[in-house]
Design an enzyme around this catalytic site. Structure first.
Site, PDB file in Angstrom:
ATOM      1  N   HIS A 179       9.096 -13.221  50.678  1.00  0.00           N
ATOM      2  CA  HIS A 179       8.081 -12.316  51.234  1.00  0.00           C
ATOM      3  C   HIS A 179       6.691 -12.943  51.298  1.00  0.00           C
ATOM      4  O   HIS A 179       5.698 -12.224  51.356  1.00  0.00           O
ATOM      5  CB  HIS A 179       8.051 -11.002  50.428  1.00  0.00           C
TER       6      HIS A 179
ATOM      7  N   CYS B 118      -1.276 -19.300  66.033  1.00  0.00           N
ATOM      8  CA  CYS B 118      -0.555 -20.584  65.922  1.00  0.00           C
ATOM      9  C   CYS B 118       0.196 -20.733  64.594  1.00  0.00           C
ATOM     10  O   CYS B 118       0.878 -21.709  64.371  1.00  0.00           O
ATOM     11  CB  CYS B 118      -1.509 -21.760  66.140  1.00  0.00           C
TER      12      CYS B 118
ATOM     13  N   ALA C 101      12.536  -8.300  31.126  1.00  0.00           N
ATOM     14  CA  ALA C 101      12.904  -9.658  31.521  1.00  0.00           C
ATOM     15  C   ALA C 101      12.408 -10.689  30.497  1.00  0.00           C
ATOM     16  O   ALA C 101      13.133 -11.635  30.175  1.00  0.00           O
ATOM     17  CB  ALA C 101      12.318  -9.959  32.896  1.00  0.00           C
TER      18      ALA C 101
HETATM   19  C1  BJW Z   1      11.382  -4.694  35.047  1.00  0.00           C
HETATM   20  C2  BJW Z   1      10.379  -4.711  34.122  1.00  0.00           C
HETATM   21  C3  BJW Z   1      10.457  -5.722  33.171  1.00  0.00           C
HETATM   22  C4  BJW Z   1       9.937  -3.096  35.403  1.00  0.00           C
HETATM   23  N1  BJW Z   1      11.464  -6.589  33.205  1.00  0.00           N
HETATM   24  N2  BJW Z   1      12.363  -5.557  35.068  1.00  0.00           N
HETATM   25  C5  BJW Z   1      19.032  -2.643  55.985  1.00  0.00           C
HETATM   26  C6  BJW Z   1      19.095  -1.286  55.750  1.00  0.00           C
HETATM   27  C7  BJW Z   1      17.964  -0.488  55.827  1.00  0.00           C
HETATM   28  C8  BJW Z   1      16.715  -1.014  56.135  1.00  0.00           C
HETATM   29  C9  BJW Z   1      16.649  -2.357  56.359  1.00  0.00           C
HETATM   30  C10 BJW Z   1      17.784  -3.156  56.289  1.00  0.00           C
HETATM   31  N3  BJW Z   1      17.427  -4.425  56.547  1.00  0.00           N
HETATM   32  C11 BJW Z   1      16.088  -4.461  56.725  1.00  0.00           C
HETATM   33  C12 BJW Z   1      15.596  -3.204  56.643  1.00  0.00           C
HETATM   34  C13 BJW Z   1      14.163  -2.777  56.770  1.00  0.00           C
HETATM   35  C14 BJW Z   1      13.347  -3.113  55.559  1.00  0.00           C
HETATM   36  C15 BJW Z   1      13.987  -2.534  54.297  1.00  0.00           C
HETATM   37  O1  BJW Z   1      14.628  -3.186  53.513  1.00  0.00           O
HETATM   38  N4  BJW Z   1      13.796  -1.249  54.082  1.00  0.00           N
HETATM   39  C16 BJW Z   1      14.363  -0.570  52.921  1.00  0.00           C
HETATM   40  C17 BJW Z   1      13.250  -0.142  51.962  1.00  0.00           C
HETATM   41  C18 BJW Z   1      15.175   0.577  53.382  1.00  0.00           C
HETATM   42  N5  BJW Z   1      13.200  -4.553  55.430  1.00  0.00           N
HETATM   43  C19 BJW Z   1      12.277  -5.216  56.120  1.00  0.00           C
HETATM   44  O2  BJW Z   1      11.515  -4.643  56.887  1.00  0.00           O
HETATM   45  C20 BJW Z   1      12.250  -6.712  55.954  1.00  0.00           C
HETATM   46  N6  BJW Z   1      12.283  -7.309  57.241  1.00  0.00           N
HETATM   47  C21 BJW Z   1      13.402  -7.425  57.947  1.00  0.00           C
HETATM   48  O3  BJW Z   1      14.479  -7.152  57.482  1.00  0.00           O
HETATM   49  O4  BJW Z   1      13.197  -7.852  59.238  1.00  0.00           O
HETATM   50  C22 BJW Z   1      14.215  -7.581  60.190  1.00  0.00           C
HETATM   51  C23 BJW Z   1      14.271  -6.073  60.434  1.00  0.00           C
HETATM   52  C24 BJW Z   1      13.119  -5.359  60.688  1.00  0.00           C
HETATM   53  C25 BJW Z   1      13.175  -3.972  60.886  1.00  0.00           C
HETATM   54  C26 BJW Z   1      14.390  -3.305  60.788  1.00  0.00           C
HETATM   55  C27 BJW Z   1      15.558  -4.031  60.527  1.00  0.00           C
HETATM   56  C28 BJW Z   1      15.478  -5.437  60.343  1.00  0.00           C
HETATM   57  C29 BJW Z   1      10.931  -7.150  55.317  1.00  0.00           C
HETATM   58  C30 BJW Z   1      10.778  -6.623  53.937  1.00  0.00           C
HETATM   59  C31 BJW Z   1       9.397  -6.980  53.431  1.00  0.00           C
HETATM   60  C32 BJW Z   1       9.100  -6.292  52.107  1.00  0.00           C
HETATM   61  N7  BJW Z   1       7.744  -6.418  51.834  1.00  0.00           N
HETATM   62  C33 BJW Z   1       7.220  -5.901  50.584  1.00  0.00           C
HETATM   63  C34 BJW Z   1       5.699  -5.929  50.647  1.00  0.00           C
HETATM   64  C35 BJW Z   1       5.174  -7.367  50.550  1.00  0.00           C
HETATM   65  C36 BJW Z   1       3.700  -7.401  50.628  1.00  0.00           C
HETATM   66  C37 BJW Z   1       3.062  -6.616  49.509  1.00  0.00           C
HETATM   67  O5  BJW Z   1       3.162  -7.016  48.350  1.00  0.00           O
HETATM   68  O6  BJW Z   1       2.432  -5.601  49.811  1.00  0.00           O
HETATM   69  O7  BJW Z   1       7.727  -6.660  49.506  1.00  0.00           O
HETATM   70  S1  BJW Z   1       7.817  -4.252  50.187  1.00  0.00           S
HETATM   71  C38 BJW Z   1       7.892  -4.501  48.456  1.00  0.00           C
HETATM   72  O8  BJW Z   1       9.272  -4.291  48.049  1.00  0.00           O
HETATM   73  C39 BJW Z   1       7.566  -5.975  48.238  1.00  0.00           C
HETATM   74  C40 BJW Z   1       8.651  -6.388  47.273  1.00  0.00           C
HETATM   75  O9  BJW Z   1       8.874  -7.768  47.351  1.00  0.00           O
HETATM   76  C41 BJW Z   1       9.843  -5.560  47.729  1.00  0.00           C
HETATM   77  C42 BJW Z   1      10.895  -5.410  46.695  1.00  0.00           C
HETATM   78  O10 BJW Z   1      10.434  -4.697  45.593  1.00  0.00           O
HETATM   79  P1  BJW Z   1      10.930  -5.118  44.141  1.00  0.00           P
HETATM   80  O11 BJW Z   1      10.504  -6.476  43.843  1.00  0.00           O
HETATM   81  O12 BJW Z   1      12.353  -4.801  43.998  1.00  0.00           O
HETATM   82  O13 BJW Z   1      10.015  -4.169  43.221  1.00  0.00           O
HETATM   83  P2  BJW Z   1      10.233  -2.638  42.818  1.00  0.00           P
HETATM   84  O14 BJW Z   1       8.913  -2.110  42.431  1.00  0.00           O
HETATM   85  O15 BJW Z   1      10.980  -1.897  43.848  1.00  0.00           O
HETATM   86  O16 BJW Z   1      11.174  -2.686  41.544  1.00  0.00           O
HETATM   87  C43 BJW Z   1      10.705  -3.217  40.334  1.00  0.00           C
HETATM   88  C44 BJW Z   1      11.873  -3.261  39.357  1.00  0.00           C
HETATM   89  O17 BJW Z   1      11.433  -3.931  38.185  1.00  0.00           O
HETATM   90  C45 BJW Z   1      12.379  -1.896  38.930  1.00  0.00           C
HETATM   91  O18 BJW Z   1      13.800  -1.880  39.029  1.00  0.00           O
HETATM   92  C46 BJW Z   1      11.973  -1.791  37.452  1.00  0.00           C
HETATM   93  O19 BJW Z   1      12.887  -1.050  36.659  1.00  0.00           O
HETATM   94  C47 BJW Z   1      11.951  -3.244  37.053  1.00  0.00           C
HETATM   95  N8  BJW Z   1      11.118  -3.577  35.932  1.00  0.00           N
HETATM   96  N9  BJW Z   1       9.493  -3.653  34.420  1.00  0.00           N
HETATM   97  C48 BJW Z   1      12.427  -6.439  34.199  1.00  0.00           C
HETATM   98  N10 BJW Z   1       9.509  -5.824  32.201  1.00  0.00           N
HETATM   99 ZN    ZN Z   2      -4.475 -20.857  64.816  1.00  0.00          ZN
END
Ligand code: BJW
Ligand code: ZN
Length: 244
Positions: A126, A137, A237
């Site tokens: 990401h 560009c 973790a």
């Molecule tokens: C601990 C802890 C401790 C706490 N120790 N653990 C298939 C089905 C449905 C939808 C889609 C699909 N394929 C793609 C999509 C669309 C979409 C998507 O996935 N949507 C779903 C939400 C439904 N995906 C996209 O749009 C992606 N692009 C893409 O697929 O392009 C092609 C396409 C486009 C459109 C449609 C279809 C295809 C891009 C995804 C980009 C995500 N970006 C973000 C923001 C980044 C910038 C920013 O920071 O603002 O990335 S969203 C956000 O979520 C961020 C993270 O990387 C990402 C994941 O979150 P993560 O890391 O899992 O964090 P949390 O908060 O959810 O969980 C934290 C965990 O830690 C919890 O479980 C806690 O319990 C735990 N925890 N303390 C260990 N101490």
């Molecule tokens: Zn440029």
């Protein structure tokens, strides 16, 4: 005195780790939680900003509509990250480079803390908050931890945008494909600190499992992926990875 409970690690996982050459670690926001980085879901302070849910502000649609607002959001996030340091989980993962012949670290995090802990060749699905890229560009520009971010592309003068992947945007060319290739070839796959809700990142453990890897989740809570893992280590973790 702080008490750290030793996680209940199965004999099978111990055995597999003792024999493993190829290990893949997929990390999410939870791996940085103990450094003080807010997670997106399940608490923390990132869920909304200025009344906007993060799915709205961190989206390709918002970037097209209001780039200055998106910059403001990431400026705020960089400011909160500036003083934070890698934690025991990042450090344990970095040490695994010496332990396994082929360790692949694939992260959804944009904070750069794996690299600061010493992990090399981190696959950033990401993007990275410490980089900007030209909207035209695509030239990458470093954003210094101290000082101001660059205003315009040094090559073509066009507007820069944060070099992160927002909802609805495509992942960096080759990053997911490389992760998927390593997932299909690994013997043990760790899924650490991710809710497993965001795709395509969340499909990597499924790819690993389908190819015969042992999949182990590390998380204090159950997630969308827990039922499909071979082992679930419940806890923070930092505690669990250090013990492993
Ligand atoms: C601990 C802890 C401790 C706490 N120790 N653990 C298939 C089905 C449905 C939808 C889609 C699909 N394929 C793609 C999509 C669309 C979409 C998507 O996935 N949507 C779903 C939400 C439904 N995906 C996209 O749009 C992606 N692009 C893409 O697929 O392009 C092609 C396409 C486009 C459109 C449609 C279809 C295809 C891009 C995804 C980009 C995500 N970006 C973000 C923001 C980044 C910038 C920013 O920071 O603002 O990335 S969203 C956000 O979520 C961020 C993270 O990387 C990402 C994941 O979150 P993560 O890391 O899992 O964090 P949390 O908060 O959810 O969980 C934290 C965990 O830690 C919890 O479980 C806690 O319990 C735990 N925890 N303390 C260990 N101490
Ligand atoms: Zn440029």
């Amino acid at each position: 005195m702080q008490t750290v409970t030793t996680p209940n690690i199965s004999a099978e996982l111990r055995q597999r780790l003792a024999n493993a050459k190829r290990v893949l670690v997929l990390t999410g926001a939870g791996v940085s939680a103990e450094s003080g980085v807010p997670t997106f879901r399940g608490g923390g302070n990132t869920a909304t900003w200025k009344g906007l849910p993060f799915e709205v502000i961190s989206s390709g649609t918002m970037l097209e509509r209001n780039l200055p607002l998106v910059w403001e959001w990431f400026d705020y996030r960089r400011e909160t990250l500036r003083s934070l340091k890698p934690n025991a989980a990042h450090e344990a993962i970095a040490r695994w480079q010496e332990r396994f012949a082929e360790l692949t670290v694939v992260t959804q995090n944009i904070d750069g803390l794996h690299q600061r802990a010493g992990s090399r060749h981190v696959v950033e699905l990401h993007g990275n908050i410490w980089r900007a890229r030209c909207a035209v560009c695509r030239l990458s520009h470093e954003i210094p931890a101290a000082g101001t971010r660059p205003g315009a592309c040094e090559e073509c003068g066009n507007a820069l945008r944060p070099d992160v992947v927002l909802f609805g945007e495509i992942l960096p060319a080759g990053a997911f494909e490389f992760g998927a290739q390593r997932a299909a070839a690994c013997e043990v796959c760790f899924v650490v600190g991710t809710s497993g809700l965001v795709y395509p990142a969340a499909s990597l453990p499924e790819i690993a499992k389908a190819a015969g890897a042992f999949v182990c989740e590390v998380n204090p809570e159950r997630t969308a992926l827990s039922d499909r893992c071979d082992e679930v280590l419940t806890g923070k973790a930092g505690d669990i990875l250090s013990a492993l």
